[in-house]
Enzyme design. Sequence first.
Site, short mmCIF file in Angstrom:
data_model
loop_
_atom_site.label_atom_id
_atom_site.label_comp_id
_atom_site.label_asym_id
_atom_site.label_seq_id
_atom_site.Cartn_x
_atom_site.Cartn_y
_atom_site.Cartn_z
N LYS A 176 0.23 -1.25 0.18
CA LYS A 176 -0.17 -0.10 -0.21
C LYS A 176 0.72 0.96 0.47
CE LYS A 176 -3.85 1.24 0.11
NZ LYS A 176 -4.94 1.11 -1.29
N SER A 209 -8.47 -0.10 -4.87
CA SER A 209 -8.75 0.43 -3.79
C SER A 209 -10.51 -0.32 -3.70
CB SER A 209 -7.95 1.37 -3.22
OG SER A 209 -8.03 0.94 -2.12
#
Length: 618
Positions: free
Chosen positions: A202, A408
């Site tokens: 991430k 996401s």
Amino acid sequence: MSSEPRPFVKLLFGIWKLFSTLMLVAVNLVFLAIVVAIVLALLPESPPDVPKRAALVVAPGGRLVEQLSGDPVERAVNRLLGRQPSETLLKDVVDGIEAATDDDRIEAMLLDLDRFGGAGLSKIQEVRRAILGFKEAGKTVIAAADYYGQGQYHVASTADEIFVRRDGGVVIQGFGAYRRYYKEGLDRFGIDVNVFRVGEYKSYTEPYERDDMSPEAREANLDWLGDLWQAYLDDVAAGRGLEVEELAGIIENLDRRALEARGDLARVALDAGLVDTIGFQDHVRDRMIELVGEDEDAHSFKQIDLGRYLEALDEDRFGASARGQQVGVVVARGEFLPGSQPPGLIGGDSLAGLIRDVRHDDDVKALVVRIDSPGGFAMSSENIRRELELLRGSGKPVVVSMSSVAASAGYHIAAESDEIWASPNTLTGSIGIFGMFPTFQRPLAEYLGVHTDGVGTSPWADAVRPDREMSERVRNIIQANVEFGYRQFIEDVARGRDMTPDEVDLIARGRIWSGRDALDNGLVDKLGRLDEAIASAATMAELDDDFEIRYIEEELDFSDRLVIEFLTLARRFVTPRVASAAASPHSEWLQLLARQADVLSDLLKPGGLYEYAFLEVD
């Protein structure tokens, strides 16, 4: 004494009466003109005529998108003023080319790519597919531009002939993922950016934590960039009759070829087989006249542009008047933000409301969600995910069709579906979550002599003050909350994909996948186009072949519809100004900075959790 008014006063009185009468007539004429214009705007317009033998001119302005951004009235005003659009709807381009393929009046196509600003790879491939179908029908395609950048050339490489100006050229740069990193600068000014995240891949917050790309981000980015680059090379090489290795060599050795040609990039492109003709607009015009004939009044070739051609088709392409059994299509394009948002952004309330409308609409038997988003505010995606869950619970199938990006938060809502379709070059995944909050107490004290002190009734009274250092106890709470959000995300995906949380975690951790890899690891079900996803949704709903497709959008009120119709009518009587050239890389960079500033202003709100991937939507 006589009471008769003096001649001068009588003259003034007469002039005043004449002036008042003229003013009254003028006001009435203006009012009558407005009434007539409104009536004309409300009456159905006769569609433009298509010449019996013509070329379709496709000249996209700006970037190709799944949904036009912003207020529809503002867009109508910009069209009236002849302003160059910053976006072109992908559906318009594909629909127009596909209709022209079966239209005997259209014998050729001119791709005018001067003002095309590019698009995600999957969108360009949709346009290429339509163009190749046009060619298979025996019709000729000519591409022309002053200069070809990477996206422009990807489209142009489908053409039978490619024209370039003698002072132009072809520059193919390849795909890259570059960012600006701020850690050293933040440290220099004493700014503490408190970052909370889960997932080693991430990477959205990396610029605030380090000064270079992490090994994990480098590995993942090279993986999906390689997939996109290979797809690009395959497409262009096939279009130009080159071997992939040969094309890669041309791109790799551009500097040497440019030096040998003494900087003549058009000659470099011609010698390499990337273009067919070096010339000016008159050369393109003459070639088009050879193909479709001359319009002697216009001193040009017989033609109709894409916008007028779509008007001439006079078709309900978005299903506004659909009746009977329907498959609804909702477009989710842009960042996820709280509340109601205009087209081009995804509002947690506004998109959820559209899905709720589908649930209560007896005519809509199934829903396709077309996603083109890098993610955003986690609570907004959760609102939308919940409405999709309720819709499925009502017995209506939900199918997701991914465009260029569905990552996401974009993937979070996709998981709440019966089936997920993606392009082989969709960028998806990035299943992860983060939070971020900067504090400025050190530079305030060091440079301005400003200090913050006080008292509170609990340890949390100063928990999220930008002028106070964040305590370890507060950091522990936020990190725990981020980890909780990640577990929820994983569990939602696991439930939707019929996997275990541990299986999802192995392919999550914020990692981005291409559509092809996502199919292999179970994040998507099938590779294909939007129309295939719609057909699949109809099959799930057990609909007959005569089902209709309706795009579900926020309805405009009467006054907005009236204004748009009036402006559309007025545009027919206004000569648009000459459009400006395509934006430079510097303007694109400035626009990117502005967008990132908007996003950052949302990220820095206290208490927010976010599901973002560092990816361009379009």
